[in-house]
Write a protein that holds these residues in place. Structure first.
Motif, PDB file in Angstrom:
ATOM      1  N   ALA A   1       0.822  -1.206   0.000  1.00 15.83           N
ATOM      2  CA  ALA A   1       0.000   0.000   0.000  1.00 15.83           C
ATOM      3  C   ALA A   1       0.857   1.256   0.000  1.00 15.83           C
ATOM      4  CB  ALA A   1      -0.924   0.000   1.208  1.00 15.83           C
ATOM      5  N   ARG A   2       0.252   2.329  -0.509  1.00 16.68           N
ATOM      6  CA  ARG A   2       0.893   3.647  -0.523  1.00 16.68           C
ATOM      7  C   ARG A   2      -0.047   4.628   0.175  1.00 16.68           C
ATOM      8  NH1 ARG A   2       4.673   6.621  -3.729  1.00 16.68           N
ATOM      9  NH2 ARG A   2       5.219   4.621  -4.694  1.00 16.68           N
ATOM     10  N   TYR A   3       0.518   5.443   1.057  1.00 19.61           N
ATOM     11  CA  TYR A   3      -0.275   6.386   1.834  1.00 19.61           C
ATOM     12  C   TYR A   3       0.220   7.806   1.565  1.00 19.61           C
ATOM     13  CZ  TYR A   3      -0.924   1.945   4.242  1.00 19.61           C
ATOM     14  OH  TYR A   3      -1.172   0.626   4.522  1.00 19.61           O
ATOM     15  N   THR A   4      -0.722   8.680   1.234  1.00 18.53           N
ATOM     16  CA  THR A   4      -0.395  10.085   1.029  1.00 18.53           C
ATOM     17  C   THR A   4      -1.046  10.887   2.144  1.00 18.53           C
ATOM     18  OG1 THR A   4      -0.307   9.794  -1.372  1.00 18.53           O
ATOM     19  CG2 THR A   4      -0.530  12.043  -0.538  1.00 18.53           C
ATOM     20  N   VAL A   5      -0.223  11.559   2.925  1.00 18.10           N
ATOM     21  CA  VAL A   5      -0.699  12.324   4.071  1.00 18.10           C
ATOM     22  C   VAL A   5      -0.625  13.811   3.726  1.00 18.10           C
ATOM     23  CG1 VAL A   5      -0.367  12.832   6.513  1.00 18.10           C
ATOM     24  CG2 VAL A   5       0.108  10.526   5.644  1.00 18.10           C
ATOM     25  N   SER A   6      -1.722  14.511   3.964  1.00 14.18           N
ATOM     26  CA  SER A   6      -1.762  15.936   3.651  1.00 14.18           C
ATOM     27  C   SER A   6      -2.663  16.666   4.628  1.00 14.18           C
ATOM     28  CB  SER A   6      -2.261  16.151   2.220  1.00 14.18           C
ATOM     29  OG  SER A   6      -3.565  15.604   2.063  1.00 14.18           O
ATOM     30  N   VAL A   7      -2.548  17.976   4.643  1.00 11.54           N
ATOM     31  CA  VAL A   7      -3.403  18.808   5.488  1.00 11.54           C
ATOM     32  C   VAL A   7      -4.484  19.417   4.607  1.00 11.54           C
ATOM     33  CG1 VAL A   7      -3.513  20.773   7.064  1.00 11.54           C
ATOM     34  CG2 VAL A   7      -1.475  19.309   7.024  1.00 11.54           C
ATOM     35  N   VAL A   8      -5.751  19.151   4.959  1.00 16.57           N
ATOM     36  CA  VAL A   8      -6.884  19.664   4.199  1.00 16.57           C
ATOM     37  C   VAL A   8      -7.821  20.389   5.153  1.00 16.57           C
ATOM     38  CG1 VAL A   8      -8.839  19.081   2.714  1.00 16.57           C
ATOM     39  CG2 VAL A   8      -6.715  17.759   2.555  1.00 16.57           C
TER      40      VAL A   8
ATOM     41  N   LYS B   1      -7.072  19.980   8.807  1.00 17.04           N
ATOM     42  CA  LYS B   1      -7.121  18.638   9.386  1.00 17.04           C
ATOM     43  C   LYS B   1      -6.213  17.702   8.601  1.00 17.04           C
ATOM     44  CE  LYS B   1     -11.826  19.148  11.156  1.00 17.04           C
ATOM     45  NZ  LYS B   1     -13.205  18.584  11.173  1.00 17.04           N
ATOM     46  N   LEU B   2      -5.757  16.650   9.275  1.00 13.60           N
ATOM     47  CA  LEU B   2      -4.848  15.700   8.633  1.00 13.60           C
ATOM     48  C   LEU B   2      -5.651  14.622   7.907  1.00 13.60           C
ATOM     49  CD1 LEU B   2      -1.734  15.592   8.574  1.00 13.60           C
ATOM     50  CD2 LEU B   2      -1.862  13.775  10.277  1.00 13.60           C
ATOM     51  N   LYS B   3      -5.298  14.397   6.664  1.00 14.25           N
ATOM     52  CA  LYS B   3      -5.993  13.420   5.840  1.00 14.25           C
ATOM     53  C   LYS B   3      -5.007  12.381   5.336  1.00 14.25           C
ATOM     54  CE  LYS B   3      -8.916  13.072   1.695  1.00 14.25           C
ATOM     55  NZ  LYS B   3      -9.583  13.837   0.606  1.00 14.25           N
ATOM     56  N   VAL B   4      -5.430  11.108   5.393  1.00 15.16           N
ATOM     57  CA  VAL B   4      -4.609  10.005   4.893  1.00 15.16           C
ATOM     58  C   VAL B   4      -5.344   9.376   3.713  1.00 15.16           C
ATOM     59  CG1 VAL B   4      -3.485   7.813   5.425  1.00 15.16           C
ATOM     60  CG2 VAL B   4      -3.671   9.574   7.201  1.00 15.16           C
ATOM     61  N   ALA B   5      -4.756   9.491   2.526  1.00 14.43           N
ATOM     62  CA  ALA B   5      -5.319   8.876   1.324  1.00 14.43           C
ATOM     63  C   ALA B   5      -4.556   7.596   1.049  1.00 14.43           C
ATOM     64  CB  ALA B   5      -5.222   9.832   0.143  1.00 14.43           C
ATOM     65  N   THR B   6      -5.286   6.507   0.833  1.00 16.55           N
ATOM     66  CA  THR B   6      -4.665   5.186   0.738  1.00 16.55           C
ATOM     67  C   THR B   6      -4.925   4.516  -0.600  1.00 16.55           C
ATOM     68  OG1 THR B   6      -5.038   4.913   3.113  1.00 16.55           O
ATOM     69  CG2 THR B   6      -4.470   2.944   1.867  1.00 16.55           C
ATOM     70  N   VAL B   7      -3.886   3.922  -1.147  1.00 19.36           N
ATOM     71  CA  VAL B   7      -4.017   3.002  -2.271  1.00 19.36           C
ATOM     72  C   VAL B   7      -3.537   1.658  -1.745  1.00 19.36           C
ATOM     73  CG1 VAL B   7      -3.294   2.404  -4.598  1.00 19.36           C
ATOM     74  CG2 VAL B   7      -3.604   4.816  -3.973  1.00 19.36           C
ATOM     75  N   GLY B   8      -4.479   0.750  -1.448  1.00 17.07           N
ATOM     76  CA  GLY B   8      -4.129  -0.507  -0.798  1.00 17.07           C
ATOM     77  C   GLY B   8      -4.941  -0.651   0.478  1.00 17.07           C
ATOM     78  N   TRP B   9      -4.286  -1.137   1.569  1.00 18.03           N
ATOM     79  CA  TRP B   9      -4.992  -1.333   2.850  1.00 18.03           C
ATOM     80  C   TRP B   9      -4.605  -0.248   3.844  1.00 18.03           C
ATOM     81  CZ3 TRP B   9      -4.155  -1.488   7.968  1.00 18.03           C
ATOM     82  CH2 TRP B   9      -5.217  -1.964   8.763  1.00 18.03           C
ATOM     83  N   PRO B  10      -5.531   0.286   4.667  1.00 19.39           N
ATOM     84  CA  PRO B  10      -6.983   0.145   4.517  1.00 19.39           C
ATOM     85  C   PRO B  10      -7.484   1.032   3.395  1.00 19.39           C
ATOM     86  CG  PRO B  10      -6.475   1.539   6.403  1.00 19.39           C
ATOM     87  CD  PRO B  10      -5.161   1.053   5.863  1.00 19.39           C
ATOM     88  N   ASP B  11      -8.277   0.501   2.528  1.00 19.48           N
ATOM     89  CA  ASP B  11      -8.667   1.197   1.307  1.00 19.48           C
ATOM     90  C   ASP B  11      -9.477   2.450   1.618  1.00 19.48           C
ATOM     91  OD1 ASP B  11      -8.807   1.571  -1.426  1.00 19.48           O
ATOM     92  OD2 ASP B  11     -10.739   0.560  -1.573  1.00 19.48           O
ATOM     93  N   GLY B  12      -9.242   3.503   0.829  1.00 22.35           N
ATOM     94  CA  GLY B  12     -10.017   4.726   0.970  1.00 22.35           C
ATOM     95  C   GLY B  12      -9.262   5.831   1.670  1.00 22.35           C
ATOM     96  N   ASP B  13      -9.938   6.950   1.837  1.00 16.05           N
ATOM     97  CA  ASP B  13      -9.356   8.125   2.480  1.00 16.05           C
ATOM     98  C   ASP B  13      -9.981   8.309   3.868  1.00 16.05           C
ATOM     99  OD1 ASP B  13      -8.244   8.343   0.018  1.00 16.05           O
ATOM    100  OD2 ASP B  13      -9.406  10.099  -0.609  1.00 16.05           O
ATOM    101  N   ALA B  14      -9.217   8.899   4.764  1.00 16.71           N
ATOM    102  CA  ALA B  14      -9.726   9.130   6.113  1.00 16.71           C
ATOM    103  C   ALA B  14      -9.147  10.409   6.679  1.00 16.71           C
ATOM    104  CB  ALA B  14      -9.381   7.961   7.031  1.00 16.71           C
ATOM    105  N   THR B  15      -9.981  11.169   7.356  1.00 11.83           N
ATOM    106  CA  THR B  15      -9.513  12.316   8.127  1.00 11.83           C
ATOM    107  C   THR B  15      -9.286  11.832   9.546  1.00 11.83           C
ATOM    108  OG1 THR B  15     -10.734  13.897   6.766  1.00 11.83           O
ATOM    109  CG2 THR B  15     -10.072  14.618   8.961  1.00 11.83           C
TER     110      THR B  15
END
Length: 200
Positions: free
Chosen positions: A131-138, A141-155
């Motif tokens: 999996a690859r995780y992209t962490v950014s501030v939106v 707030k901190l957001k983690v966008a995921t390709v792989g596990w756990p699937d999907g984006d989360a704040t």
């Protein structure tokens, strides 16, 4: 008690079976002269899993997730079959019904600024989870966008220093010897400390 037939009236039988197997419910002790439960309220972190719990005090009772704990000694409470023993106001141990013991340490909650959140921004990769995780501030707030596990984006919401939570998942950022963030890790009720290395 369960039955495959129609609704049954078991009366006192379930309570009698529980007492025979588990023993009688603990008798609460008198709070007279004992330390105020408020001294034990606060956020505590499980030293093994990193998961945080919050204890609150209300009307002379110590509570976890709104459920009152039964005081059975000066520094000991019980919640169901789990026994909470405080070494001090800042540390306690839970002895679970299955024999496991978990140490909890008082840990201050945090409210990071937008600038502090930006320190976590980057790309992290886990070969184990593929999996690859992209962490950014939106929007602050901190957001983690995921390709792989756990699937999907989360704040994720801040829990304590370098630790965030979302939907029962713990996200922790790890620092190297230089103090800079070089990894993040995930944990939940079934999995602990899945690492992802920072690549950008």
């Amino acid at each position: 008690m369960m039955c495959n037939g129609a609704v049954q009236k078991f009366g006192a039988l379930p309570a009698d079976v529980a007492e025979a197997l588990l023993g009688p419910e603990p008798s609460p002790v008198s709070a007279t002269g004992l330390p105020d439960p408020a001294a034990y309220a606060g956020q505590f972190v499980n030293s093994r899993t990193g998961m945080a719990v919050t204890l609150t005090a209300d009307k002379g009772e110590l509570r976890q997730n709104g459920r009152a704990l039964t005081r059975v000694a000066e520094k000991r409470w019980q919640r169901g079959d789990d026994v909470y023993t405080f070494a001090s106001a800042d540390k306690f141990q839970v002895e679970a019904s299955d024999g496991n013991r978990f140490d909890y340490v008082r840990t201050a909650p945090v409210t990071p600024t937008t600038a502090q959140l930006a320190e976590y921004s980057g790309t992290y990769v886990s070969d184990e989870a593929m999996a690859r995780y992209t962490v950014s501030v939106v929007d602050g707030k901190l957001k983690v966008a995921t390709v792989g596990w756990p699937d999907g984006d989360a704040t994720v919401s801040p829990a304590y220093k370098d630790a965030f939570t979302a939907g029962g998942i713990l996200v922790r950022f790890r620092r190297g010897a230089d103090g800079k963030i070089n990894e993040l890790s995930f944990g939940d009720g079934r999995m602990r400390d899945l690492r992802a290395a920072r690549v950008k």
